[in-house]
Design an enzyme around this catalytic site. Structure first.
Site, PDB file in Angstrom:
ATOM      1  N   THR A 108       0.847  -1.198   0.000  1.00  0.00           N
ATOM      2  CA  THR A 108       0.000   0.000   0.000  1.00  0.00           C
ATOM      3  C   THR A 108       0.881   1.246   0.000  1.00  0.00           C
ATOM      4  OG1 THR A 108      -1.550  -1.256   1.362  1.00  0.00           O
ATOM      5  CG2 THR A 108      -1.960   1.095   1.146  1.00  0.00           C
ATOM      6  N   ASP A 405       2.055 -12.222   4.436  1.00  0.00           N
ATOM      7  CA  ASP A 405       2.828 -10.973   4.545  1.00  0.00           C
ATOM      8  C   ASP A 405       3.822 -11.060   5.702  1.00  0.00           C
ATOM      9  OD1 ASP A 405       1.421 -10.032   2.464  1.00  0.00           O
ATOM     10  OD2 ASP A 405       0.549  -8.295   3.465  1.00  0.00           O
TER      11      ASP A 405
END
Length: 543
Positions: A108, A405
């Site tokens: 992001t 992640d």
């Protein structure tokens, strides 16, 4: 001769020129107009993603064409599922994808940074600065920021005995995900999984040995790490034993059934006697196969293919438990874990090709008939499975992405064990360093340096905005404290605790991840700024 895209004509002086075909169907953007169109598209994508940044970031719900719903705040997943038509938008999608492939986290942040850089480039273009000078200035500013990151990075202790620092890093990654209610437990699972399969001497982590298996039902807190392999299959017959100890596994990729004629010849059965003989022959062949498996010393058969009910009954009769329809990747993982060899033909099966496991058991879930097979206490203890539980499929899928992640971040720390502090602290520190460097420059690039410095502030600004703080006031206070206290650990206090020192909050990010974000975002922005002419069908150019 090559065909021309149009016809040749001559003017009154005899000079040739080409009349291009389909001009009315073509649309063309040139110069600054093209660059502005691209910047506009990239800014819109970055603006969508911006609200998902940080621990207080919001989730996005993506609905596919066939009605499948995904709820996530993972930048790469959001962009992958978004239906982006604009070609520059597609480049932004690829940017987050490459960050995901390289690091696994920061997907992001990298898009937000690229969007902010392009926004700054737009104001420099309006001042009349040439796009190539802006691009070169950004490249130099990125090198200056990376050099500064190297100087403020801290070494990080990695050992199997002291997992706490690694757990803190994994918790930072998981802080912005859906799993943050059992965030410490997930971080411990991720660290244990990576340390189990890691080779600390070579600084290498083989991700193929870590399998993430989702099972809907139960609570997210029921997620656990299994030191072995979990297969979403059960014993082929309900009366076969549910628990086996000291198991020798035959891993078979050949069909466990009597041979069928593979030629195009027909087999005519003309009488009941012939049929009986054929059936006896098939049964005999099958018993020979079972005998070959048992003679090799196997006590459990793992089959890639299925077998019919008659075969299943004979296996039960011969007391040889079996599992059927086990997929290719799972077969490979079982072979690695148990130290067995995958056998393609029954004739090749020998005792030394068998895998060994201390315990094979069936797990059953809740009141449903859902069962899974767990192969534990394997010869190669480095193969592990994370069994993820959750209330529905959306939750388990998002938990799987989150744990992936965390695994990636712990892996990148094992490969390069230097860290910087999160919460926007590293970005503010770099922004101040780049702004200081801009004052030393006498060339036109100083404008690009200052713009780069402002763009870096977009990350802490977005973090403050998403946490409900006043963004400008928070940022200006943090910047003045960075300068006054000569520190690089102060970041946005997203959890509203009253303390901005990220060192005390243990908000840690890997240096490799942060450097990669700056490098990738700058490369993409340079590429976009160098495009000054776009030709496409008239209905394709939007924005």
């Amino acid at each position: 001769m090559m065909s021309l895209p149009g016809s040749i004509a001559f003017d009154e002086y005899g000079r040739p020129f080409i009349i291009l075909r389909d001009q009315e169907n073509q649309k063309r953007l040139t110069g600054n107009e093209a660059i502005k169109s691209h910047i506009q598209a990239a800014k819109q994508i970055a603006h969508i993603i911006r609200t998902s940044l940080g621990p207080k970031g919001l989730d996005k719900m993506m609905v596919s064409g066939d009605g499948e719903v995904t709820v996530t705040n993972d930048g790469a997943t959001i962009l992958k599922l978004m239906d982006v038509d604009h070609e520059i938008g597609k480049l932004m999608v690829q940017l987050s994808q490459s960050q995901d492939d390289e690091i696994g986290d920061g997907t992001t942040g990298v898009v937000v940074l690229a969007g902010a850089l392009l926004e700054q480039a737009e104001s420099l273009l309006d001042r009349g600065i040439h796009p190539i000078r802006i691009a070169d200035g950004f490249e130099l500013a990125a090198q200056c920021a990376i050099k500064h990151l190297d100087s403020v990075a801290e070494p990080f202790p990695i050992s199997r005995d002291n997992k706490e620092p690694l757990i803190e890093v994994a918790m930072t990654t998981l802080g912005s995900k859906i799993v943050n209610k059992c965030h410490r437990q997930m971080a411990e699972i991720a660290v244990d999984a990576v340390l189990t399969v890691a080779d600390l001497e070579k600084k290498d982590v083989n991700f193929e040995l870590i399998k993430l298996e989702c099972k809907v039902g139960g609570r997210m807190e029921d997620t656990c790490l299994v030191k072995g392999v979990v297969v979403d299959k059960t014993m082929s017959h309900s009366q076969m034993p549910k628990t086996l100890k000291d198991v020798k596994l035959a891993i078979l990729t050949c069909p466990f059934e009597p041979p069928k004629p593979k030629t195009k010849h027909k087999l005519d059965v003309t009488s009941a006697e012939d049929y009986r003989k054929l059936r006896e022959y098939e049964q005999e062949k099958f018993l020979t196969m079972v005998k070959q498996v048992k003679d090799a010393g196997a006590t459990l058969a793992i089959c890639q293919w299925g077998f019919d009910d008659e075969a299943n009954h004979l296996l039960l009769q011969q007391e040889l438990p079996a599992v059927r329809w086990v997929g290719g990747p799972e077969i490979e993982l079982i072979a690695i874990a148990t130290g067995g060899r995958i056998v393609p033909r029954f004739e090749e099966l020998t005792a030394d090709k068998l895998g060994h496991a201390g315990l094979v058991r069936e797990l059953s879930f809740g009141t449903t008939k859902d069962k899974m097979l767990v192969i534990e206490e394997c010869q190669n203890t480095r193969a592990v499975t994370v069994l993820i539980r959750g209330g529905n499929q959306m939750v388990t899928a998002e938990a799987k992405r989150s744990i992936h992640d965390a695994l990636c971040v712990v892996r990148s720390l094992i490969q390069d064990s230097r860290i910087v502090y999160g919460g926007g602290a590293a970005e503010i520190s770099c922004s101040l360093a780049v702004a200081r460097e801009a004052d030393q420059l006498s060339t036109l690039e100083q404008y690009a340096f200052r713009a780069f410095s402002v763009a870096l502030e977009s990350v802490p600004l977005a973090l403050a905005e998403n946490s409900g703080l006043l963004p400008i006031e928070t940022l200006s206070e943090l910047k003045s404290r960075h300068v006054a206290e000569s520190t690089s650990t102060l970041g946005v206090d997203c959890m509203l605790t009253g303390n901005s020192d990220m060192k005390e909050h243990h908000v840690i990010e890997s240096l490799h991840s942060k450097k990669q974000q700056i490098i990738l975002a700058t490369q993409l922005v340079k590429m976009i700024l160098k495009i000054d002419d776009v030709r496409s069908p008239a209905d394709k150019i939007s924005m």
